[in-house]
Design an enzyme around this catalytic site. Structure first.
Site, PDB file in Angstrom:
ATOM      1  N   ASP A  10       2.126 -20.713   5.025  1.00 36.63           N
ATOM      2  CA  ASP A  10       1.729 -20.390   3.972  1.00 36.63           C
ATOM      3  C   ASP A  10       2.998 -20.125   3.393  1.00 36.63           C
ATOM      4  O   ASP A  10       3.769 -19.823   3.139  1.00 36.63           O
ATOM      5  CB  ASP A  10       0.735 -19.282   3.524  1.00 36.63           C
ATOM      6  N   ASP A 105      -2.135 -25.637   0.067  1.00 35.13           N
ATOM      7  CA  ASP A 105      -0.489 -24.828   0.593  1.00 35.13           C
ATOM      8  C   ASP A 105      -0.203 -24.136   2.206  1.00 35.13           C
ATOM      9  O   ASP A 105       0.554 -23.085   2.419  1.00 35.13           O
ATOM     10  CB  ASP A 105       0.219 -24.283  -0.516  1.00 35.13           C
ATOM     11  N   GLU A 106      -1.912 -24.104   2.726  1.00 34.93           N
ATOM     12  CA  GLU A 106      -1.346 -23.025   4.305  1.00 34.93           C
ATOM     13  C   GLU A 106      -2.750 -23.956   5.674  1.00 34.93           C
ATOM     14  O   GLU A 106      -3.253 -24.636   4.896  1.00 34.93           O
ATOM     15  CB  GLU A 106      -2.642 -21.267   3.986  1.00 34.93           C
TER      16      GLU A 106
HETATM   17  N1  DCP Z   1      -4.131 -21.229  -7.127  1.00 32.81           N
HETATM   18  C1  DCP Z   1      -5.285 -21.108  -7.747  1.00 32.81           C
HETATM   19  N2  DCP Z   1      -5.726 -20.610  -8.663  1.00 32.81           N
HETATM   20  C2  DCP Z   1      -6.206 -19.148  -7.648  1.00 32.81           C
HETATM   21  C3  DCP Z   1      -5.695 -19.612  -6.401  1.00 32.81           C
HETATM   22  C4  DCP Z   1      -4.462 -20.009  -5.963  1.00 32.81           C
HETATM   23  O1  DCP Z   1      -5.008 -22.591  -8.711  1.00 32.81           O
HETATM   24  N3  DCP Z   1      -6.823 -18.483  -8.480  1.00 32.81           N
HETATM   25  C5  DCP Z   1      -3.384 -22.510  -7.295  1.00 32.81           C
HETATM   26  C6  DCP Z   1      -2.145 -22.082  -7.042  1.00 32.81           C
HETATM   27  C7  DCP Z   1      -1.460 -21.468  -5.496  1.00 32.81           C
HETATM   28  C8  DCP Z   1      -1.741 -21.763  -4.755  1.00 32.81           C
HETATM   29  O2  DCP Z   1      -3.305 -22.191  -4.791  1.00 32.81           O
HETATM   30  O3  DCP Z   1       0.304 -21.349  -6.178  1.00 32.81           O
HETATM   31  C9  DCP Z   1      -1.914 -21.402  -3.468  1.00 32.81           C
HETATM   32  O4  DCP Z   1      -2.219 -19.995  -3.368  1.00 32.81           O
HETATM   33  P1  DCP Z   1      -1.568 -19.030  -2.910  1.00 32.81           P
HETATM   34  O5  DCP Z   1      -3.315 -18.264  -2.946  1.00 32.81           O
HETATM   35  O6  DCP Z   1      -1.762 -19.553  -1.672  1.00 32.81           O
HETATM   36  O7  DCP Z   1      -1.168 -18.291  -4.184  1.00 32.81           O
HETATM   37  P2  DCP Z   1       0.384 -18.748  -4.072  1.00 32.81           P
HETATM   38  O8  DCP Z   1       1.074 -20.223  -3.336  1.00 32.81           O
HETATM   39  O9  DCP Z   1       0.670 -18.720  -5.555  1.00 32.81           O
HETATM   40  O10 DCP Z   1       1.084 -17.561  -3.412  1.00 32.81           O
HETATM   41  P3  DCP Z   1       2.087 -16.819  -2.068  1.00 32.81           P
HETATM   42  O11 DCP Z   1       3.499 -16.557  -2.167  1.00 32.81           O
HETATM   43  O12 DCP Z   1       1.237 -14.733  -2.814  1.00 32.81           O
HETATM   44  O13 DCP Z   1       0.977 -17.626  -0.907  1.00 32.81           O
HETATM   45 CA    CA Z   2       0.858 -19.866  -1.074  1.00 27.64          CA
END
Ligand code: DCP
Ligand code: CA
Length: 407
Positions: A10, A105-106
């Site tokens: 991720d 992204d995962e």
């Molecule tokens: N995303 C979004 N709306 C949400 C959750 C996520 O648009 N309610 C988008 C933005 C994030 C991406 O999806 O950057 C990936 O979500 P993740 O849950 O994997 O979170 P992040 O990558 O931002 O942070 P982490 O480092 O905790 O994985």
């Molecule tokens: Ca992420």
């Protein structure tokens, strides 16, 4: 004991990290992608520095601004994120053909037996992280375990830029001391109920008899019981073909102006149709989605006698449904979207639509070629021209609100 080896990988703070590649001055600062203060978007991604102030994905921008006014707020561009995502997924596919992308992204990888290629799975994971860093510029966190759920918990726990390998057969032991809300599936509803029962750790949850979990939480309780015990036989499912494509956006101000609504619908329809052509697909069912000022959301759909990938047909079908919906509802519109489903491979079909249809198809493809070279907004159809005054233009198209929801 599981005889499989599963990797969950991720990317860290994905949208913000992509923005930081373009603008390194954002490094080390609280950054929010999702919209500007004063706008009506929600936080799509908060940098870890911003999370320290309580910001998180899904929170309205207005609240984020109150909690952390010094944060840098960015609208974001879905185009850049999907480009990074594609590169990321292509690297993963080089390492294992057994890959299940989850969202943008995962992904899960089944790497059972891959020691023979890389020495150890740990070395393989390090090699994946290095390639992602070198070729996409992003940090990924990795969990290695005997099943999906524990691999995911491990990668979450390793963040940021981490790597946690659960020893073979150690899945239950690994979970046992962790707080229950670390277990996927335990959300805002279940956690308080379990805490009310005095259950704080996953180990305590694991020790509850399966029968009582079933009584309290139904079939879902049975699953939680297995997961808490580190048992998860779900397969890594290869990505199926796209079953539908849709685009939607929220207006900065609610509107009932038919011209604005149609212009936006036309723009979204062209994006959907371009994506269809890009995948060499055609669709038979066209749906629209409308959310009114009071958040009531409706959806209307129509199935055509023949599948299509034409801008004009997809737009006109959606527009007819929009007209009908607007005659029965007097409220202004907050969000509009259009989607297609019922997809089939394109090509080889007789054209039942009128004679000029083939020429329209050629025109759509010519427009696609120009847009691929010069950007989506390089060519305007009569209706979308009006959007130029309403929305900022970027190299990839108009910058829509809540980019995460505007796929
Ligand atoms: N995303 C979004 N709306 C949400 C959750 C996520 O648009 N309610 C988008 C933005 C994030 C991406 O999806 O950057 C990936 O979500 P993740 O849950 O994997 O979170 P992040 O990558 O931002 O942070 P982490 O480092 O905790 O994985
Ligand atoms: Ca992420």
């Amino acid at each position: 004991m599981s005889n499989r080896t599963i990797i969950h990988i991720d990317l860290d703070a994905f949208f913000v990290s992509v923005e930081r590649l373009r603008d390194p001055s954002l490094n080390g600062k609280p950054v929010v992608v999702g919209g500007k203060p004063g706008g009506r978007g929600v936080v799509a991604c908060a940098s870890y520095e911003a999370r320290a102030f309580g910001l998180h994905a899904g929170m309205p921008i207005s609240r984020a601004y109150r909690l952390c006014p010094q944060a840098i707020f960015i609208e974001g561009s879905y185009h850049r994120y999907s480009e990074a995502s594609e590169k990321f997924m292509r690297i993963l596919a080089d390492f294992s053909p057994f890959i299940e992308p989850m969202g943008i992204d995962e992904a899960y990888l089944d790497v059972t037996g891959f020691e023979s290629i890389h020495g150890t799975i740990h070395r393989m994971a390090v090699a994946i992280k290095e390639r992602v860093k070198k070729e996409v510029g992003l940090c990924a966190s990795v969990g290695i375990a005997g099943g999906k759920v524990v691999a995911k918990v491990a990668s979450d726990l390793s963040k940021p830029d981490g790597l946690v390998e659960v020893p073979r057969g150690g899945d239950a032991t690994f979970l046992s001391p962790l707080a229950i809300d670390k277990l996927p599936g335990i959300g805002e509803k279940t956690a308080p109920k379990l805490k009310g029962l005095g259950i704080k750790t996953i180990g305590q949850l694991a020790a509850l008899p399966a029968e009582s979990m079933k009584r309290h939480f139904g079939i879902y309780g049975q699953m939680l019981h297995l997961w808490a015990n580190g048992i998860d036989d779900r397969k890594v499912e290869l990505r199926g073909e796209a079953k539908s494509i849709s685009r939607e956006t929220t207006f900065a101000r609610d509107t009932r102006d038919g011209v604005v609504l149609k212009a936006m619908l036309r723009y979204l329809a062209e994006r959907v149709a371009a994506e269809l052509r890009n995948h060499e697909k055609q669709a038979r069912t066209i749906s629209i989605k409308i959310r009114y000022a009071d958040f009531t959301t409706i959806s209307r759909r129509l199935t055509l006698p023949q599948s299509t990938d034409r801008n004009q047909i997809i737009f006109a079908t959606g527009a007819a449904q929009l007209d009908k919906a607007l005659t029965v509802e007097r409220q202004p519109v907050r969000l509009i979207g259009i989607g297609v489903s019922h997809l089939a491979e394109s090509g080889g079909q007789l054209d039942m639509f009128d004679l000029s249809s083939r020429r329209l198809g050629q025109l759509d493809r010519a427009v696609d070629r120009i847009r691929r070279r010069y950007g989506f907004a390089a060519i305007q159809t009569g209706r979308t021209h009006l959007l130029k005054d309403l929305f900022p233009e970027t190299e990839a198209g108009y910058s829509l609100h809540t980019p995460s929801l505007s796929r």
